[in-house]
Design a protein around this motif. Structure first.
Motif, mmCIF file in Angstrom:
data_model
loop_
_atom_site.group_PDB
_atom_site.id
_atom_site.type_symbol
_atom_site.label_atom_id
_atom_site.label_comp_id
_atom_site.label_asym_id
_atom_site.label_seq_id
_atom_site.Cartn_x
_atom_site.Cartn_y
_atom_site.Cartn_z
ATOM 1 N N VAL A 245 0.685 -1.340 -0.019
ATOM 2 C CA VAL A 245 0.023 -0.032 -0.138
ATOM 3 C C VAL A 245 0.898 1.295 0.079
ATOM 4 C CG1 VAL A 245 -1.689 1.250 1.280
ATOM 5 C CG2 VAL A 245 -1.949 -0.941 1.230
ATOM 6 N N GLY A 246 0.574 2.074 -0.949
ATOM 7 C CA GLY A 246 1.319 3.376 -1.014
ATOM 8 C C GLY A 246 2.435 3.124 -2.073
ATOM 9 N N ALA A 247 2.923 2.120 -2.495
ATOM 10 C CA ALA A 247 3.938 1.860 -3.530
ATOM 11 C C ALA A 247 3.645 2.487 -4.704
ATOM 12 C CB ALA A 247 4.382 0.376 -3.479
ATOM 13 N N SER A 248 4.468 3.065 -5.478
ATOM 14 C CA SER A 248 4.316 3.689 -6.799
ATOM 15 C C SER A 248 4.889 3.098 -8.022
ATOM 16 C CB SER A 248 4.856 5.329 -6.743
ATOM 17 O OG SER A 248 6.429 5.260 -6.646
ATOM 18 N N VAL A 249 4.227 3.448 -9.095
ATOM 19 C CA VAL A 249 4.944 2.974 -10.501
ATOM 20 C C VAL A 249 4.963 4.096 -11.449
ATOM 21 C CG1 VAL A 249 3.709 0.756 -9.768
ATOM 22 C CG2 VAL A 249 2.650 2.513 -11.138
ATOM 23 N N ASN A 250 6.047 3.848 -12.398
ATOM 24 C CA ASN A 250 5.960 4.942 -13.444
ATOM 25 C C ASN A 250 5.266 4.511 -14.515
ATOM 26 O OD1 ASN A 250 7.142 6.235 -15.416
ATOM 27 N ND2 ASN A 250 9.047 6.599 -14.326
ATOM 28 N N LEU A 251 4.381 5.092 -14.906
ATOM 29 C CA LEU A 251 3.240 4.805 -15.948
ATOM 30 C C LEU A 251 3.906 4.849 -17.049
ATOM 31 C CD1 LEU A 251 -0.088 6.603 -14.697
ATOM 32 C CD2 LEU A 251 0.599 4.223 -14.462
ATOM 33 N N ASP A 252 4.818 6.055 -17.386
ATOM 34 C CA ASP A 252 5.589 6.159 -18.503
ATOM 35 C C ASP A 252 6.478 4.943 -19.031
ATOM 36 O OD1 ASP A 252 4.796 9.174 -18.939
ATOM 37 O OD2 ASP A 252 5.732 9.179 -17.073
ATOM 38 N N ASN A 253 7.102 4.456 -17.998
ATOM 39 C CA ASN A 253 8.137 3.369 -18.304
ATOM 40 C C ASN A 253 6.792 2.025 -18.772
ATOM 41 O OD1 ASN A 253 10.155 4.750 -17.720
ATOM 42 N ND2 ASN A 253 10.358 4.000 -15.638
ATOM 43 N N LEU A 254 5.946 1.897 -17.989
ATOM 44 C CA LEU A 254 4.893 0.831 -18.283
ATOM 45 C C LEU A 254 4.446 0.872 -19.696
ATOM 46 C CD1 LEU A 254 2.953 0.295 -14.892
ATOM 47 C CD2 LEU A 254 4.824 -0.745 -15.566
ATOM 48 N N LEU A 271 -5.222 9.323 -17.690
ATOM 49 C CA LEU A 271 -6.331 9.824 -16.952
ATOM 50 C C LEU A 271 -6.831 8.497 -16.008
ATOM 51 C CD1 LEU A 271 -6.634 11.234 -19.926
ATOM 52 C CD2 LEU A 271 -8.702 12.344 -18.738
ATOM 53 N N LEU A 272 -7.349 8.451 -14.790
ATOM 54 C CA LEU A 272 -7.912 7.719 -13.982
ATOM 55 C C LEU A 272 -9.381 8.091 -13.698
ATOM 56 C CD1 LEU A 272 -7.734 5.082 -12.313
ATOM 57 C CD2 LEU A 272 -6.785 6.539 -10.347
ATOM 58 N N ASN A 273 -10.321 7.518 -14.374
ATOM 59 C CA ASN A 273 -11.853 7.868 -13.775
ATOM 60 C C ASN A 273 -11.992 9.185 -14.430
ATOM 61 O OD1 ASN A 273 -12.028 5.321 -12.521
ATOM 62 N ND2 ASN A 273 -11.377 6.303 -10.491
ATOM 63 N N GLY A 274 -11.520 9.545 -15.756
ATOM 64 C CA GLY A 274 -11.495 10.711 -16.219
ATOM 65 C C GLY A 274 -10.765 12.075 -15.596
ATOM 66 N N THR A 275 -10.023 11.717 -14.477
ATOM 67 C CA THR A 275 -9.223 12.855 -14.111
ATOM 68 C C THR A 275 -7.848 12.718 -14.381
ATOM 69 O OG1 THR A 275 -10.761 12.993 -12.266
ATOM 70 C CG2 THR A 275 -8.574 13.716 -11.987
ATOM 71 N N GLY A 281 5.227 9.575 -13.023
ATOM 72 C CA GLY A 281 6.491 8.935 -12.518
ATOM 73 C C GLY A 281 6.376 8.086 -11.282
ATOM 74 N N THR A 282 5.437 8.584 -10.351
ATOM 75 C CA THR A 282 5.347 7.967 -8.989
ATOM 76 C C THR A 282 3.776 7.796 -8.803
ATOM 77 O OG1 THR A 282 5.477 10.400 -8.154
ATOM 78 C CG2 THR A 282 7.473 8.826 -8.108
ATOM 79 N N PHE A 283 3.115 7.375 -9.581
ATOM 80 C CA PHE A 283 1.624 6.974 -9.504
ATOM 81 C C PHE A 283 1.476 5.762 -8.488
ATOM 82 C CE2 PHE A 283 -2.024 4.369 -11.114
ATOM 83 C CZ PHE A 283 -2.942 5.456 -10.552
ATOM 84 N N VAL A 284 0.435 6.247 -7.583
ATOM 85 C CA VAL A 284 0.266 5.150 -6.522
ATOM 86 C C VAL A 284 -1.135 4.436 -6.958
ATOM 87 C CG1 VAL A 284 -0.134 4.742 -3.931
ATOM 88 C CG2 VAL A 284 1.494 6.358 -4.921
ATOM 89 N N VAL A 287 -5.533 -1.215 -4.565
ATOM 90 C CA VAL A 287 -5.302 -2.337 -4.628
ATOM 91 C C VAL A 287 -6.340 -2.771 -5.558
ATOM 92 C CG1 VAL A 287 -5.485 -4.498 -3.205
ATOM 93 C CG2 VAL A 287 -3.999 -2.539 -2.501
ATOM 94 N N GLY A 288 -6.280 -3.718 -6.423
ATOM 95 C CA GLY A 288 -7.358 -4.164 -7.327
ATOM 96 C C GLY A 288 -7.377 -3.643 -8.576
ATOM 97 N N VAL A 289 -8.194 -3.493 -9.302
ATOM 98 C CA VAL A 289 -8.173 -3.040 -10.848
ATOM 99 C C VAL A 289 -8.200 -1.413 -11.007
ATOM 100 C CG1 VAL A 289 -9.264 -3.372 -13.185
ATOM 101 C CG2 VAL A 289 -9.466 -5.214 -11.350
ATOM 102 N N ASN A 290 -7.137 -1.055 -11.731
ATOM 103 C CA ASN A 290 -6.861 0.412 -11.837
ATOM 104 C C ASN A 290 -7.024 0.469 -13.285
ATOM 105 O OD1 ASN A 290 -5.516 1.888 -9.187
ATOM 106 N ND2 ASN A 290 -5.032 -0.541 -9.422
#
Length: 909
Positions: A245-254, A271-275, A281-284, A287-290
Motif C-alpha cells: 500500500v502506497g508503493a508507486s509505479v512509473n506509468l511512462d515506463n509501463l 487519466l484515472l476515472n476521467g481525471t 512517474g510516481t503514480f500510486v 489495490v484491485g483493478v486500476n
C-alpha cells in the motif's frame, strides 16, 4: 490626362490600362456610364475638383492677357503606390525659369513640395507660377495613389480525407482584405486548379497564396499551413503488479514497455476515472483493478490522438511480522505460531539461517543458542513477503535422583539425594510424580516405597526432572484390629494386619501373648468371640505387638425373583428381592459372585441376565441369592443428521439406520405426527422417530434435517456503450445477497476465466450466472444480458455557403462527416449542445449516403455558428462532436473601370 482602369471581369482575368488616345471613340461613353460605380475606388470630390481646376485655369489663362507675358506651366499625372514620397517640382513642366511657384492641396498650401506623401486615392495639387512681371499661370498635378494589397495567412488543423475550400479558409483570416484581388493558390510550385474543393495530403501542407491587384498589378503573398491529422497508434496492456500500500509505479515506463517506438513525437496524457494523473512517474495505484486511460497526441499534428488503456491489477504482498521466542533445550516449536498477521490462504516456507538457508518444516526442535529462521509467505496472487523468526534456546540443568531405604518415622532430606548440577538451582519436590502434591524438602515418608519427583530450575528458567525413591521399613508400631464376623465364618488373620508380608517371623497366639499358637492364621474358623495377639519383628530388628478382637454376628435370609422386560427398560434389582433384606445393604453382581458389581438400578442387556444379590445387615453379616431378568430385544434404530437445500423432499425412513426396516415407524415434529416424506423449512428441523417390533418393544431416536437457504442472485439486461477491448467487471453487475457465494459466469457453455475483466463482444452477450454458497453448496441461477454497442470516432467538417451574386449568400452550407459505419443515425443542434427531445434516439435520422449529415445551412453571422453533431451506433450509444460553420463574405458585384482621356486644348483668343 486622367487614366481610368477596368476592374477584373470574365473569370477574374485582369484588363490592363490603355490610354484613351488608343481606344475607339465610343469607349468614352461607356467609361462615363460606368464612372459612378468606379468612383468608389477613388475620391469623387477630389477627382471632379481637379478636373474643374484644369478647365478653369486654362480658360482663365486664355481669356486674360499680361503685359509682361505670362509664364506657361504644365502639370503631369502619375500613378504611385501608397506610402510613396514624391517631389512635385519634378512633375511640373513648361516655363518655370524665374517663376515663383506656389503649390496648393485644395485650399491649403503645400509646405514642402519636394517631399510629399499623398494619401490613397486621387490627389490634385494646384500650382500657381508668378513671374517677375507679376503675371501668373496655373496648372495641376494629379497623383493617383493605389493601395497595397494585404494578405493574412494562418495554420489550420484538419482531419484526414476531407476536402476544404481554400477561399473560405483564407476569407476567415482576411475579412475585407480580398476585395478586388486576384487570388492564386500554389502548392509545390503548381497553381491549384480548384481551390474551392482542395484535398490536402496527410501531414503538413504549405500553400503559398498570391493576391494581385488588377489595377496596380501589386501583389501580396502569405501562406496557409494545413496540418492534416495522422493519428498515432497506441498499444495498451493488462499488468499484474504486486505492491505494498502506497508503493508507486512509473506509468511512462509501463506504457513504453508495450509501445516500442510508438511514442516518439507524442504528448502522452494519463487519466484515472476521467481525471488527469498529475505525477505519472510516481503514480500510486489502488489495490484491485486500476483502469487508466492513455491519450497520445501527435505533437507535429495537433489534434491527432489515439486512446488505449493500461489496466493495473494490483495485489498486496502478505504482511507478516516474525516474533522472537526464548525456550529451553529439547522443546519443539511450531514456527507458524510465531508469525503475526493474516495467514489465511498463504503458502509459507521456513529456512534455517536466513533467506538463503536450509528449508525446514514448521515444527522444529532448535539447538541451544540463537536460531534464526526466514519465513517466506506467498499468497494466491503470487505476491511474497519475507520476515525473520528468532528462537533463543537456553540450556537445561542435568540432575539425577537416588534410592534409599529407611525405617518408619525417620526424616529424609530429599535435596541430599540429588546428584548433578542442581546445587545452585531452585528445587521443587512433588509426591508421586510431576503432577503430585508439592512437599517440603525434609519429609517423613510412610512405610513402603515412596517416589518423589524432583524438579530443578536454573537461572535461565530451564528445568530438569528426576525421581527419588524412598523405601520405608515397618517399625514397632502395629495397630489393634477389631473385626466383626458372621456366625460360621472363616477369617484370615494375616489379612487384618497391615504390611503383613513385610513382617519378620510373625506369630499369632490365642487369648494372651504366649498363649496357644495359631497354626494357620490365614484360615481360622470362628464360632464365638475371640481375642488374638500378634508378635513380630521388623527388618531393623524392631519388635511389635498388637491384638485382634473378633466379634461374631448373625446373618440375614433373602430369596431372588425372575422377570421379563424389553430392552432398554431400567430395573430396580432391590424390588426383586424377597426376605428380610429391606433394611439391609444390598450389593448386586452381574453374572454371579465372580461377576461385575452393578448398582441396584440396571438396564439389562437382551437375553437372560443373572445377578448375584448380597444383602448385608447392620452387623455386617450377609446372605446371597440370585435374580434372573429376561430381556426381549427392541428395534435398534439410529437417527442421522443431514443437510439439504431449501425445497428438497426428504424420506425420513431413509435417514434411519439399524434394524427398523421391518418394524412400524412413526415420525413426529414438535409433537405432531408427520409422514415419512417431508419438505422441511429453512433452519434446523428435529424429528422424533419411534420404531416398534412384533414383541411390542420400541426404540426412539431423533433425525435432524438442517435446511440451508438457496442463495438469491439477480441478473439484469444492461445496455453498454463500450470501445472495442474495454473490459467490465461482471461481479459488480449481479444483484442480490452475494456474501459467501462463488459466482461462475458461463458464456456459450464455457466458463469465463476472469469475470472481473470481461471484454464483451459487440451485440448481445447472454451470460448464465451460477451463484453457489461456499459453505452449503446451495446454488441459484440467473442470466446477465449485456447488449454492447461501440461509439464511433468520426470526423465532422463544416463547409461554408457559396455566393450567387452581389451580397447574396446561398443557403447551401453543409456538415460533412467521415468515419461513420453503415446503419448509424444522427442528431444535430445549432445551440452548441444536444438536450431535450432532440437528444433521444427516436428523434435521430439515418446518415445520408456520402456522409452529408446536414445540408442547406444558412450563412452565419460574424464569429460563425457552432453546430453539435451526435452519431448513434445504437439507441444507447452515441458520440458528440462540435464544429463551427464560418461565415462567407459575399463581395459586391465585380466593378469595371474604362480608361478615357479628358483633354482641354488651349484656345488662343
Amino acid at each position: 490626362m486622367i487614366n481610368l482602369y477596368r476592374l477584373p471581369t470574365n473569370g477574374g482575368k485582369r484588363v490592363d490600362s490603355v490610354a484613351a488616345a488608343t481606344q475607339p471613340a465610343n469607349l468614352f461613353a461607356t467609361a462615363y456610364g460606368d464612372l459612378r460605380r468606379n468612383l468608389r475606388r477613388f475620391n469623387p470630390a477630389l477627382f471632379f475638383a481637379g478636373v474643374l481646376l484644369v478647365f478653369l485655369a486654362q480658360t482663365a489663362q486664355a481669356q486674360s492677357d499680361c503685359a509682361g507675358g505670362s509664364p506657361a506651366l504644365s502639370g503631369d499625372t502619375i500613378r504611385v503606390c501608397a506610402g510613396t514620397t514624391i517631389n512635385l517640382n519634378n512633375l511640373l513642366g513648361g516655363d518655370t525659369l524665374g517663376v515663383v511657384l506656389n503649390f496648393l492641396s485644395g485650399v491649403n498650401p503645400v509646405v514642402n513640395p519636394s517631399a510629399v506623401t499623398p494619401g490613397v486615392g486621387i490627389n490634385v495639387y494646384t500650382v500657381i507660377g508668378t513671374n517677375m512681371f507679376g503675371c501668373s499661370d496655373t496648372t495641376s498635378i494629379i497623383v493617383n495613389v493605389d493601395p497595397k494589397p494585404i494578405l493574412v495567412g494562418g495554420t489550420f488543423n484538419l482531419p484526414t480525407g476531407v476536402s476544404v475550400s481554400l477561399d473560405s479558409l483564407l476569407g476567415s483570416l482576411n475579412v475585407g482584405n480580398l476585395l478586388g484581388l486576384d487570388i492564386d493558390f500554389i502548392v509545390n510550385g503548381d497553381t491549384i486548379a480548384n481551390p474551392a474543393a482542395f484535398f490536402p495530403a496527410g501531414g503538413t501542407n504549405v500553400i503559398t497564396v498570391i493576391g494581385t491587384d488588377p489595377l496596380t498589378l501589386l501583389t501580396a503573398t502569405t501562406q496557409l499551413v494545413l496540418n492534416v491529422c495522422l493519428p498515432p497508434v497506441l498499444l495498451g496492456d493488462t499488468l499484474n503488479l504486486c505492491l505494498n500500500v502506497g508503493a508507486s509505479v512509473n506509468l511512462d515506463n509501463l506504457l513504453a514497455a508495450v509501445n516500442v517506438g510508438n511514442l516518439l513525437g507524442l504528448d502522452i496524457d494519463f487519466l484515472l476515472n476521467g481525471t488527469p494523473i498529475g505525477n505519472t512517474g510516481t503514480f500510486v495505484p489502488s489495490v484491485g483493478v486500476n483502469g487508466i486511460t492513455v491519450i497520445g497526441t501527435n505533437l507535429l499534428d495537433p489534434g491527432c490522438a489515439d486512446t488505449t488503456q493500461l489496466v493495473l491489477n494490483v495485489s498486496m504482498p502478505p504482511l507478516l511480522v516474525g516474533d522472537t521466542l526464548t525456550i529451553c533445550a529439547g522443546v519443539s516449536v511450531d514456527l507458524t505460531t510465531l508469525l503475526n498477521g493474516n495467514l489465511t490462504g498463504l503458502t509459507i516456507i521456513f529456512r534455517l539461517g536466513g533467506i538463503n538457508g536450509t528449508n525446514v518444516g514448521n515444527i522444529v526442535t532448535p539447538g541451544v543458542g540463537v536460531n534464526l529462521y526466514a519465513a517466506i509467505s506467498t499468497n494466491g496472487s503470487g505476491c511474497s513477503d519475507t520476515t525473520s523468526i528468532t528462537v533463543i534456546v537456553n540450556p537445561a540443568p542435568v540432575v539425577i535422583g537416588d534410592t534409599i531405604t529407611v525405617c518408619a518415622g525417620v526424616s529424609v532430606d530429599l535435596g541430599s539425594l540429588l546428584t548433578g548440577d542442581s546445587a545452585s538451582f531452585v528445587n521443587v519436590f512433588r509426591l508421586g510424580g510431576v503432577n503430585g502434591a508439592i512437599v517440603a524438602q525434609v519429609v517423613v515418608p510412610p512405610v513402603g516405597t515412596t517416589i518423589y519427583a524432583a524438579i530443578s530450575t536454573n537461572g535461565l528458567g530451564c528445568s530438569d526432572t528426576t525421581a527419588i525413591t524412598v523405601i520405608v521399613q515397618p517399625t514397632a508400631g502395629l495397630v489393634q484390629v477389631n473385626t466383626n464376623v458372621c456366625a460360621g465364618a472363616t477369617i484370615d488373620l494375616t489379612g487384618l494386619v497391615a504390611n503383613y508380608d513385610s513382617l519378620i517371623n510373625p506369630i499369632f497366639t490365642v487369648g494372651v501373648i504366649g498363649g496357644p499358637v495359631v497354626v494357620n492364621p490365614a484360615l481360622v474358623s470362628i464360632s464365638a468371640a475371640t481375642t488374638f495377639f500378634l508378635v513380630t519383628q521388623s527388618p531393623l530388628a524392631c519388635v511389635d505387638t498388637t491384638q485382634i478382637i473378633v466379634t461374631v454376628n448373625p446373618a440375614p435370609i433373602i430369596t431372588g425373583d425372575t422377570i421379563t422386560i424389553c430392552a432398554g427398560v431400567q430395573v430396580d434389582l432391590r424390588s426383586l428381592l424377597i426376605g428380610d433384606s429391606a433394611s439391609f445393604t444390598n450389593i448386586f453382581i452381574l453374572g454371579g459372585l465372580g461377576g461385575t458389581p452393578v448398582s441396584n438400578l440396571v438396564t439389562p442387556a437382551i437375553g437372560t441376565n443373572i445377578y448375584a444379590a448380597i444383602s448385608t445387615n447392620g452387623l455386617g453379616c450377609s446372605d446371597t441369592t440370585s435374580i434372573t431378568v429376561i430381556v426381549q430385544p427392541v428395534p435398534n434404530i439410529i437417527g442421522d443428521t443431514i443437510t439439504v437445500c431449501a425445497g428438497v423432499n426428504v424420506n425420513l425412513s431413509s435417514v434411519l439406520s439399524g434394524d427398523s426396516a421391518s418394524f412400524t415407524n412413526v415420525f413426529l415434529l414438535n409433537g405432531s405426527v408427520v409422514g415419512n416424506i417431508v419438505t422441511p423449512g429453512v433452519g434446523v428441523n428435529v424429528y422424533a422417530a419411534i420404531s416398534t417390533n412384533g414383541l411390542g418393544c420400541s426404540d426412539t431416536t431423533t433425525i435432524t434435517v438442517i435446511v440451508q437457504p438457496v442463495p438469491n442472485i439477480m441478473g439484469d439486461t444492461l445496455n453498454l456503450c463500450l470501445n472495442a477491448g474495454v473490459a467490465v467487471n461482471l461481479n459488480t453487475l449481479i444483484g442480490g445477497n452475494l456474501l459467501g457465494l462463488n459466482l461462475n459466469f458461463v458464456l456459450g457453455g464455457n466458463s469465463i476465466a476472469n469475470p472481473a475483466a470481461f471484454v464483451p463482444s459487440v451485440g448481445a452477450n447472454v451470460i448464465v450466472v451460477i451463484g453457489t454458497n461456499l459453505l452449503t453448496g446451495c446454488a441459484d441461477t440467473t442470466q446477465l444480458v449485456l447488449n454492447v454497442s461501440s461509439p464511433v470516432n468520426f470526423m465532422v467538417v463544416a463547409q461554408p455557403v457559396t455566393c450567387t451574386s452581389e451580397s447574396v449568400a446561398n443557403a447551401d452550407g453543409t456538415l460533412v462527416v467521415s468515419g461513420v459505419p453503415a446503419g448509424a443515425r444522427f442528431t444535430f443542434s445549432a445551440s452548441g449542445s444536444i438536450s431535450g427531445a432532440a437528444a433521444s434516439f427516436a428523434s435521430s435520422q439515418p446518415v445520408l449516403v456520402g456522409g452529408i449529415i446536414v445540408a442547406n445551412l444558412t450563412n452565419p453571422g460574424p464569429g460563425g455558428q457552432v453546430y453539435t453533431v451526435r452519431i448513434w451506433t445504437s439507441e444507447f450509444c452515441f458520440t458528440d462532436k462540435s464544429v463551427t460553420l464560418l461565415p462567407t463574405d459575399c463581395a459586391c458585384e465585380e466593378q469595371e473601370c474604362i480608361p478615357f482621356t479628358v483633354k482641354l486644348v488651349k484656345r488662343v483668343l
